[in-house]
Design a protein around this motif. Structure first.
Motif, PDB file in Angstrom:
ATOM      1  N   THR A 118      -2.725  11.444  -5.366  1.00  8.47           N
ATOM      2  CA  THR A 118      -4.300  10.338  -4.841  1.00  8.47           C
ATOM      3  C   THR A 118      -5.829  11.419  -5.443  1.00  8.47           C
ATOM      4  OG1 THR A 118      -3.819  12.271  -2.895  1.00  8.47           O
ATOM      5  CG2 THR A 118      -3.275   9.757  -2.588  1.00  8.47           C
TER       6      THR A 118
ATOM      7  N   ALA B  64      -9.827   3.851  -2.028  1.00  4.15           N
ATOM      8  CA  ALA B  64      -8.557   4.709  -1.259  1.00  4.15           C
ATOM      9  C   ALA B  64      -7.863   3.733   0.244  1.00  4.15           C
ATOM     10  CB  ALA B  64      -8.886   5.161  -0.989  1.00  4.15           C
ATOM     11  N   LYS B  65      -8.952   3.590   0.740  1.00  2.00           N
ATOM     12  CA  LYS B  65      -8.603   1.912   2.195  1.00  2.00           C
ATOM     13  C   LYS B  65      -8.084   0.958   1.324  1.00  2.00           C
ATOM     14  CE  LYS B  65     -11.553   3.893   5.796  1.00  2.00           C
ATOM     15  NZ  LYS B  65     -12.306   3.623   7.344  1.00  2.00           N
TER      16      LYS B  65
ATOM     17  N   TYR C 182      -4.338   2.299   0.267  1.00  8.10           N
ATOM     18  CA  TYR C 182      -3.794   3.501   0.653  1.00  8.10           C
ATOM     19  C   TYR C 182      -2.871   3.325   2.170  1.00  8.10           C
ATOM     20  CZ  TYR C 182      -3.239   5.775  -3.464  1.00  8.10           C
ATOM     21  OH  TYR C 182      -3.071   7.171  -4.404  1.00  8.10           O
ATOM     22  N   ASP C 183      -2.111   3.010   2.755  1.00  8.09           N
ATOM     23  CA  ASP C 183      -2.296   3.106   4.355  1.00  8.09           C
ATOM     24  C   ASP C 183      -2.331   4.822   4.400  1.00  8.09           C
ATOM     25  OD1 ASP C 183      -1.771   0.445   5.155  1.00  8.09           O
ATOM     26  OD2 ASP C 183       0.772   1.087   4.502  1.00  8.09           O
ATOM     27  N   ASP C 184      -3.294   5.305   6.077  1.00  9.91           N
ATOM     28  CA  ASP C 184      -4.465   5.867   6.474  1.00  9.91           C
ATOM     29  C   ASP C 184      -3.261   6.554   8.156  1.00  9.91           C
ATOM     30  OD1 ASP C 184      -5.371   8.423   6.775  1.00  9.91           O
ATOM     31  OD2 ASP C 184      -7.008   6.928   7.536  1.00  9.91           O
TER      32      ASP C 184
ATOM     33  N   LEU D 195      -8.380   9.912   6.134  1.00 12.13           N
ATOM     34  CA  LEU D 195      -8.440   9.315   4.372  1.00 12.13           C
ATOM     35  C   LEU D 195      -9.873  10.154   4.251  1.00 12.13           C
ATOM     36  CD1 LEU D 195      -7.431   6.065   3.156  1.00 12.13           C
ATOM     37  CD2 LEU D 195      -9.593   7.248   2.531  1.00 12.13           C
TER      38      LEU D 195
ATOM     39  N   LYS E  80       1.250  -1.461  -0.297  1.00 10.66           N
ATOM     40  CA  LYS E  80      -0.077   0.109  -0.166  1.00 10.66           C
ATOM     41  C   LYS E  80       0.992   1.432   0.188  1.00 10.66           C
ATOM     42  CE  LYS E  80      -4.169  -1.381   2.592  1.00 10.66           C
ATOM     43  NZ  LYS E  80      -5.226  -1.311   3.905  1.00 10.66           N
ATOM     44  N   ARG E  81       0.509   2.070  -0.293  1.00  8.13           N
ATOM     45  CA  ARG E  81       0.723   3.572  -0.873  1.00  8.13           C
ATOM     46  C   ARG E  81       0.206   4.385   0.413  1.00  8.13           C
ATOM     47  NH1 ARG E  81      -1.186   4.683  -6.603  1.00  8.13           N
ATOM     48  NH2 ARG E  81      -2.478   3.085  -6.123  1.00  8.13           N
ATOM     49  N   ILE E  82       0.706   5.792   0.949  1.00  6.70           N
ATOM     50  CA  ILE E  82       0.195   6.360   2.101  1.00  6.70           C
ATOM     51  C   ILE E  82      -0.149   7.251   1.399  1.00  6.70           C
ATOM     52  CG2 ILE E  82       1.116   7.856   3.496  1.00  6.70           C
ATOM     53  CD1 ILE E  82       2.436   5.217   4.481  1.00  6.70           C
ATOM     54  N   TRP E  83      -0.719   7.273   2.153  1.00  3.42           N
ATOM     55  CA  TRP E  83      -2.598   8.402   1.896  1.00  3.42           C
ATOM     56  C   TRP E  83      -1.813   9.304   2.063  1.00  3.42           C
ATOM     57  CZ3 TRP E  83      -6.216   8.579  -1.104  1.00  3.42           C
ATOM     58  CH2 TRP E  83      -6.994   9.667  -1.035  1.00  3.42           C
ATOM     59  N   SER E  84      -1.680  10.551   0.961  1.00  2.00           N
ATOM     60  CA  SER E  84      -1.559  11.837   1.460  1.00  2.00           C
ATOM     61  C   SER E  84      -3.044  13.211   1.189  1.00  2.00           C
ATOM     62  CB  SER E  84      -0.995  12.432   0.329  1.00  2.00           C
ATOM     63  OG  SER E  84      -1.122  12.523  -0.689  1.00  2.00           O
TER      64      SER E  84
END
Lengths: 145, 97
Positions: B44, B65-66, B69-71, B76, A3-7
């Motif tokens: 994003t 998105a979850k 992506y890590d949150d 998020l 997973k990518r890091i959310w921004s």
């Protein structure tokens, strides 16, 4: 899949500024009828225009007959969005013509669309984008000489 | 309708075409939109734009998105809600019936 890091999702609008470069070609003292005819047949008439700012004078003279491979040896830079106006413009030889290519927009999210070599004219005030597919300037209609 | 807007569906404004130019996500205007204005988008936003090529609820967007992506800061959900709300106002995203 990692997973990518959310921004935070962000959008920024920007408008095009006038071109800073001038690279004129054509016979000195002539005014051409520049036919703006770069229809593409893609999602809309026109597309994305890229240009080649690094060509030297000799390359400018010979570029009309280049192969795709020869064009690829040069770096193209994104210039602007283009929609053909279909008009003929009186374009002085010193007003700045540029080699470039017109990329068609064929799909809503594709990234590898077709393109073809064009000549770009930036308009009387050097702040617009007109495109012709006729690469041989000596065949352009002369308005004044 | 539960009052938090989860049932509404949204999609990207079809007059924008997504492209990557010099490694950057860009929305290119077509149709009747002004041709001298482009929109750059971050990674994003590009992800959400891709999701919004089909009608999606905010819940759909959050779930997608979850999954991708890590949150770590737990922002998020709020940011997706804010993004959709703001972009509906600016016309980049349409609410669909």
């Amino acid at each position: 899949m990692e997973k990518r890091i959310w921004s935070k999702p962000e959008m920024h609008e920007f408008a095009f500024a006038a071109n800073e470069y001038v690279a004129a070609c054509g016979d000195s003292g002539k005014t051409y009828q520049f036919q703006c005819d770069g229809e593409s047949g893609g999602l809309f008439d026109g597309g994305l225009v890229y240009w080649y700012p690094d060509l030297d004078a000799e390359e400018y003279r010979d570029a009309a007959d280049w192969s795709v491979e020869e064009w690829r040896t040069h770096d193209a830079q994104f210039r602007s969005i283009y929609t053909p106006c279909g008009e003929k413009h009186e374009a002085a030889s010193g007003s700045g013509f540029y080699w470039g290519f017109l990329e068609r927009l064929l799909g809503a999210n594709g990234q590898h669309d077709e393109g073809e070599t064009v000549i770009i004219w930036r308009g009387e005030k050097n702040n617009n984008t007109h495109v012709t597919k006729n690469l041989h300037i000596n065949t352009w209609e002369i308005a004044k000489s | 309708m539960n009052g938090n807007g989860l049932e509404k569906r949204y999609r990207a404004n079809g007059n924008y075409v997504y492209r990557e130019i010099a490694g950057e996500g860009v929305l290119v205007p077509s149709g009747d939109l002004p041709g001298n204005v482009m929109v750059t988008v971050n990674e994003t936003c590009g992800f959400l734009w891709a999701q919004l090529q089909e009608p999606r609820t905010i819940g759909d967007l959050i779930a997608a998105a979850k999954a991708a992506y890590d949150d770590p800061n737990h922002e998020l959900e709020a940011q997706i809600r804010e993004f959709v709300e703001d972009r509906v106002k600016t016309g980049h995203i349409w609410e669909v019936r």
